[in-house]
Structure formats: C-alpha cells, structure tokens
Design a protein around this motif. Structure first.
Motif, PDB file in Angstrom:
ATOM      1  N   UNK A 136       0.714  -1.297  -0.070  1.00  0.00           N
ATOM      2  CA  UNK A 136       0.265  -0.118   0.063  1.00  0.00           C
ATOM      3  C   UNK A 136       0.835   1.188   0.095  1.00  0.00           C
ATOM      4  N   UNK A 137       2.029   1.042   0.966  1.00  0.00           N
ATOM      5  CA  UNK A 137       2.799   2.430   0.934  1.00  0.00           C
ATOM      6  C   UNK A 137       3.444   2.800  -0.396  1.00  0.00           C
ATOM      7  N   UNK A 138       3.896   1.647  -0.948  1.00  0.00           N
ATOM      8  CA  UNK A 138       4.912   1.673  -2.398  1.00  0.00           C
ATOM      9  C   UNK A 138       3.777   2.080  -3.320  1.00  0.00           C
ATOM     10  N   UNK A 139       2.716   1.568  -3.385  1.00  0.00           N
ATOM     11  CA  UNK A 139       1.777   1.901  -4.207  1.00  0.00           C
ATOM     12  C   UNK A 139       1.239   3.115  -4.271  1.00  0.00           C
ATOM     13  N   UNK A 140       1.134   3.960  -3.349  1.00  0.00           N
ATOM     14  CA  UNK A 140       0.619   5.565  -2.963  1.00  0.00           C
ATOM     15  C   UNK A 140       1.941   6.177  -3.522  1.00  0.00           C
ATOM     16  N   UNK A 141       3.249   5.863  -3.149  1.00  0.00           N
ATOM     17  CA  UNK A 141       4.242   6.743  -3.736  1.00  0.00           C
ATOM     18  C   UNK A 141       4.356   6.421  -5.245  1.00  0.00           C
ATOM     19  N   UNK A 142       3.811   5.268  -5.658  1.00  0.00           N
ATOM     20  CA  UNK A 142       4.037   5.529  -7.202  1.00  0.00           C
ATOM     21  C   UNK A 142       2.993   5.984  -8.086  1.00  0.00           C
ATOM     22  N   UNK A 143       1.762   6.347  -7.301  1.00  0.00           N
ATOM     23  CA  UNK A 143       0.620   7.266  -7.811  1.00  0.00           C
ATOM     24  C   UNK A 143       0.746   8.430  -7.455  1.00  0.00           C
ATOM     25  N   UNK A 144       1.451   9.083  -6.481  1.00  0.00           N
ATOM     26  CA  UNK A 144       1.417  10.268  -5.747  1.00  0.00           C
ATOM     27  C   UNK A 144       1.427  11.461  -6.709  1.00  0.00           C
ATOM     28  N   UNK A 145       2.392  10.925  -7.647  1.00  0.00           N
ATOM     29  CA  UNK A 145       2.745  11.995  -8.906  1.00  0.00           C
ATOM     30  C   UNK A 145       1.537  12.513  -9.849  1.00  0.00           C
ATOM     31  N   UNK A 146       0.443  11.580  -9.853  1.00  0.00           N
ATOM     32  CA  UNK A 146      -0.692  12.063 -10.562  1.00  0.00           C
ATOM     33  C   UNK A 146      -1.607  12.831  -9.745  1.00  0.00           C
ATOM     34  N   UNK A 147      -2.597  13.446 -10.380  1.00  0.00           N
ATOM     35  CA  UNK A 147      -3.410  14.241  -9.640  1.00  0.00           C
ATOM     36  C   UNK A 147      -4.144  13.543  -8.590  1.00  0.00           C
ATOM     37  N   UNK A 148      -4.527  14.327  -7.575  1.00  0.00           N
ATOM     38  CA  UNK A 148      -5.367  13.893  -6.441  1.00  0.00           C
ATOM     39  C   UNK A 148      -6.630  12.901  -6.821  1.00  0.00           C
ATOM     40  N   UNK A 149      -7.295  13.499  -7.697  1.00  0.00           N
ATOM     41  CA  UNK A 149      -8.493  12.752  -7.954  1.00  0.00           C
ATOM     42  C   UNK A 149      -8.094  11.453  -8.533  1.00  0.00           C
ATOM     43  N   UNK A 150      -7.356  11.392  -9.397  1.00  0.00           N
ATOM     44  CA  UNK A 150      -6.850   9.993  -9.829  1.00  0.00           C
ATOM     45  C   UNK A 150      -6.422   8.956  -8.848  1.00  0.00           C
ATOM     46  N   UNK A 151      -5.499   9.296  -7.792  1.00  0.00           N
ATOM     47  CA  UNK A 151      -5.067   8.632  -6.672  1.00  0.00           C
ATOM     48  C   UNK A 151      -6.399   8.157  -5.922  1.00  0.00           C
ATOM     49  N   UNK A 152      -7.280   9.150  -5.748  1.00  0.00           N
ATOM     50  CA  UNK A 152      -8.722   8.521  -5.064  1.00  0.00           C
ATOM     51  C   UNK A 152      -9.479   7.443  -5.854  1.00  0.00           C
ATOM     52  N   UNK A 153      -9.457   7.902  -7.147  1.00  0.00           N
ATOM     53  CA  UNK A 153     -10.154   6.796  -8.270  1.00  0.00           C
ATOM     54  C   UNK A 153      -9.353   5.595  -8.085  1.00  0.00           C
TER      55      UNK A 153
END
Length: 307
Positions: A99-116
């Motif tokens: 979960x931590x690595x996944x969030x780090x991988x997607x945090x460069x994308x817009x916040x709405x995409x992370x939540x999506x």
C-alpha cells in the motif's frame, strides 16, 4: 483463536484496529520521498523483520507437523490469507508495504486519480473478495487499503482546521459506536478481503481512526513527557508484537490456558520481549527500527521510526 475472535473483540476491535495502521501511515506521510527510497526504507522496516520472523516461526511450526508437503512451503511463500495459526497477522506487513509503495508510485498523478484508483480497488474487493484475498502476499487487499492511507493523508491536511479536537474526536467515536450498535455497520476482516457493509463500514473505520487521532493528540501531551515517551516506545515495538503475538497465542492455547490469559499473554509477552530487543543491536532486524538511543529520523510509519 477464540481469544481474539470472540464477539466482544470482533465488535470492539475489528471495525478499526487494522485500518488504523494504514490511516496513520497516511497521516505521517512524507511527500518528498522518491519511489526508490520508499521501497528501500519500507523493505528495511517491514520486510526484513517479516522474513526473519517468517523463518523462525516456520521452523517452530514445521517441527510440530507429522507430515510435510509442498503445500507447507507454498503457503509460506505466497503469504497473505494463506498464512494462518502462528502466522495469522503476517499478511498485514506485506499489505502495508504494498500500500505504501503503491501510494508513492501514484502520488505524482492528480489527487482525483489517486482516489479513483483506491475507490476502484475498493469496489473490486467488494465484488470479488474471494479472488482478491487469494492474491499473493495480500497485495490485492493492499490496493483496497490504499483508501485508508489516502484518508489519513487527507485528514492530516485538514487537521489544522479542527478547532475543538477533543470534542470532535469524541463525537466521531460516539457516532461510529452508534452506527455499529445500530447494526448499520459491521466489522472488517481485511485479511480475507471482507469489507463489511458496502461503503458504510469503510467510512465508519475512517471516522474511528480520525477520532482516535484527535483524542490522542489532545490527551497524551496532558499526561506528561514520560507518558508520551512510553507511548512512543510501545509504538516502536509494534511490529514485533504484530508478527509474534499469534505464536504466543497458539502456544498458550496448546498449554490449555484460560481464554483471558491467552488474550493477555499474547499482548504482554511480545511487548515485553520487544521492549528488551529495542535496546539491543538486534532491533533493526527484529523490530524494523533503530536501537533505542540511536539517532533516528522523523517517523512516518506507525510501526516503525524509519522514514
């Protein structure tokens, strides 16, 4: 495992006790770490102790078996929901890592995409919980738990706007308790990808986590620096407790101990052992955290002091 799975513990602990760790990982999230450093740091603080205790407890467990087959070792390698008995909580460590690595991988994308991404994973888990639970090393469950990490990070950004933290925290806890008592919500079984009442149970879990953070941040400082230091020490010992409490539980049950003693012993014994290990050079290997007294960086992981 009745000492941990009885109705009382199921209704009072299971709605929040695992989501809290994911929530806190988001609450203490550091935005400026790279993906490579995230993997390296989490490997040291989570996977290294995971592998050590997996080998130790596997050696003990295999010695208890009359027949050893390929499935014995495949379960150890695949991890996740396949690990039971003395390995009951091991799934959580790999899930937190993913979960931590996944969030780090997607945090460069817009916040709405992370939540999506998190909400899609949540929906898939609701629809196909049995399949998600079978994904090795609890990686599927970790994708759903991304929502809890995101919620913790979002709450951190909103924290300064909460003018009455103690009152707000108590109201969140009270409201969540009412939802559970009224049977609007249910408990979570994240290991087996069971998320309770669709949507509601996750929201209740997040509300409980936020309420606990607000209450703790208000009351712990009032108890004085020694109490706060004690809480910090217990937090640093947490990973060993997660990885070994089920072993103590199994041993005590084999000895025929009373349920209350099994419950108490599976908490007290690992925490005492961890408190001792914390003061030795073995702390990084067994606890995933630097030896007590060593310089350390700001904590971003609820089970570790490493960043």
């Amino acid at each position: 495992m009745t000492a941990w799975a009885g109705p009382l513990t199921r209704e009072t602990l299971y709605p929040w006790h695992v989501p809290l760790f994911f929530f806190l990982s988001g609450y203490f999230w550091s935005e400026n770490r790279t993906l490579t450093s995230e993997v390296r740091s989490r490997a040291k603080s989570l996977l290294l102790p995971y592998l050590f205790w997996l080998i130790v407890i596997a050696a003990w467990s295999i010695a208890q078996l009359d027949v050893i087959g390929p499935s014995t070792f495949s379960r150890l390698l695949l991890g996740g929901s396949r690990l039971t008995g003395p390995f009951a909580a091991f799934w959580f460590v790999t899930a937190l890592f993913v979960a931590a690595v996944l969030l780090r991988a997607v945090q460069r994308f817009p916040l709405w995409m992370q939540w999506a991404a998190g909400l899609v994973a949540l929906a898939v888990t609701y629809a196909h919980s049995n399949l998600v639970a079978k994904i090795p090393l609890a990686a599927g469950v970790a994708c759903a738990c991304l929502v809890f990490v995101l919620a913790g990070r979002a709450f951190k950004k909103l924290r300064s706007r909460v003018k009455r933290p103690l009152l707000t925290g108590c109201l969140l806890l009270l409201g969540s308790a009412c939802a559970i008592v009224a049977d609007w919500s249910s408990y979570l079984d994240l290991k087996n990808a069971k998320l309770g009442v669709p949507g509601v149970t996750v929201v209740v879990a997040v509300a409980i986590c936020a309420g606990m953070v607000l209450v703790a941040e208000t009351l712990v400082p009032l108890a004085g620096p020694r109490f706060a230091a004690g809480v910090t020490m217990l937090a640093r010992c947490g990973l060993l407790v997660v990885l070994t409490h089920a072993l103590v539980l199994v041993i005590l049950m084999q000895w025929g101990a009373a349920p209350w003693l099994v419950f108490a012993g599976s908490l007290v014994v690992p925490w005492l052992a961890a408190a001792l290990v914390l003061r030795t050079p073995l702390s990084p290997l067994l606890l995933g955290t630097p030896r007590a007294g060593k310089p350390r960086s700001v904590r971003t992981d609820p089970l570790s002091t490493r960043t």
